[in-house]
Design an enzyme around this catalytic site. Structure first.
Site, short mmCIF file in Angstrom:
data_model
loop_
_atom_site.label_atom_id
_atom_site.label_comp_id
_atom_site.label_asym_id
_atom_site.label_seq_id
_atom_site.Cartn_x
_atom_site.Cartn_y
_atom_site.Cartn_z
CE1 TYR A 140 -3.15 3.07 0.86
CE2 TYR A 140 -1.72 3.40 2.75
CZ TYR A 140 -2.72 3.85 1.91
OH TYR A 140 -3.28 5.08 2.12
CE LYS A 178 -10.42 3.32 6.84
NZ LYS A 178 -9.47 4.43 7.06
CG PHE A 201 -1.74 -3.63 20.40
CD1 PHE A 201 -2.43 -4.83 20.45
CD2 PHE A 201 -1.60 -2.98 19.18
CE1 PHE A 201 -2.99 -5.37 19.30
CE2 PHE A 201 -2.16 -3.52 18.03
CZ PHE A 201 -2.85 -4.72 18.09
#
EC number: 5.1.3.20
Length: 310
Positions: A140, A178, A201
């Site tokens: 990407y 998304k 996280f």
């Protein structure tokens, strides 16, 4: 007429909204509504017409005239940083963009397009719009980098506006479609509303990104159209803030919940940007002087929007 590709998507629909807020409704939205859920991004907006991306591309490649086009905002792309189908990515993000760029150049139509901070790869400083700082980590990022390089070759000879925006971590209204690629703020809000503990996280106080509110992103796009300036510009706030700050602002809005910290996944190690911070020197030198929302300001506004029907 103004064309917005990816106009049913996240940033595209916010550009349509910003145009509507200025009284502009003569807008052609180009998108792929195979994911039919994206229509919700357009239901409260006013546009003149809609065209499928494939039909649009056929018309562009055949050189067909689409009417009196004032500008094209090119936001349509595959934006998944975890998509590894290189042919798909290059067709969608690179070839499509080149076709559209040349269509605009031949007709002297302003062309404003979405680049990405993914062009910088894993660096932790000097996010500067120059070749020596660019080394994408995924296909990407490479597709966006290669188009920026292509634009750089053309810019000195171009007779019409070409401007690329390297979006940093954009968040805000109209990103619900998304899925996993939606912002941390979106996911934390969903978890809280589902009665779950919001999750980050481990080490999220040390992971810092340049989180930029989508309303600010749309405002910069419109300012550049009015200014006529060309170039490739970082579009962030110039401030790195932690994922913890996003969570804190989300919890402050909801006035409940506590964060559950989860292990960092192995599959993301080495492919995860731990720090991003836009260098805004070029943007400011171009004349854009408006402030950008902080995480606390932007997340609070976003939470109010997400929970407006609650």
């Amino acid at each position: 007429m103004i064309i917005v590709t990816g106009g049913a998507g996240f940033i595209g629909s916010n550009i349509v909204k910003a145009l509507n807020d200025k009284g502009i409704t003569d807008i052609l939205v180009v998108d792929n509504l195979k994911d039919g859920t994206k229509f919700v991004n357009l239901v409260d907006l006013n546009i003149a017409d809609y065209m499928d991306k494939e039909d649009f591309l056929i018309q562009i490649m055949s050189g067909e005239e689409l009417g009196d086009i004032e500008a094209i905002f090119h936001e349509g792309a595959c934006s998944s940083t975890t998509e590894w189908d290189g042919k798909y990515m290059m067709d969608n993000n690179y070839q499509y963009s080149k076709e559209l760029l040349h269509y605009c150049l031949e007709r002297e139509i302003p062309f404003l397009y979405a680049s990405s901070a993914a062009t910088y790869g894993g660096r932790t400083s000097d996010f500067i719009e120059s070749r020596e700082y660019e080394k994408p980590l995924n296909v990407y990022g490479y597709s966006k980098f290669l188009f920026d390089e292509y634009v750089r070759q053309i810019l000195p000879e171009a007779n019409s506006q070409i401007v690329g925006f390297r979006y940093f971590n954009v968040y805000g209204p109209r990103e619900g479609h998304k899925g996993s690629m939606a912002s941390v703020a979106f996911h934390l809000n969903t978890q809280l509303n589902n009665g779950e503990s919001p999750k980050l996280f481990e080490g999220s106080e040390n992971f810092k990104r340049d989180f930029v509110y989508v309303g600010d992103v749309a405002a910069v796009n419109l300012w550049f159209l009015e200014s006529g300036k060309s170039g490739i510009f970082n579009l962030g706030t110039g401030r790195a803030e932690s994922f913890q700050a996003v969570a804190d602002a989300t919890l402050a809005y909801h006035k409940k919940g506590s964060i559950e910290y989860i292990p960092f996944p192995d599959k993301l190690k080495g492919r995860y940007q731990a720090f991003t911070q836009a260098d805004l020197t070029n943007l400011r030198n171009a004349g854009y002087d408006k402030p950008f929302k902080t995480v606390a300001e932007g997340v609070t506004e976003y939470m109010a929007w997400l929970n407006r029907d609650a």
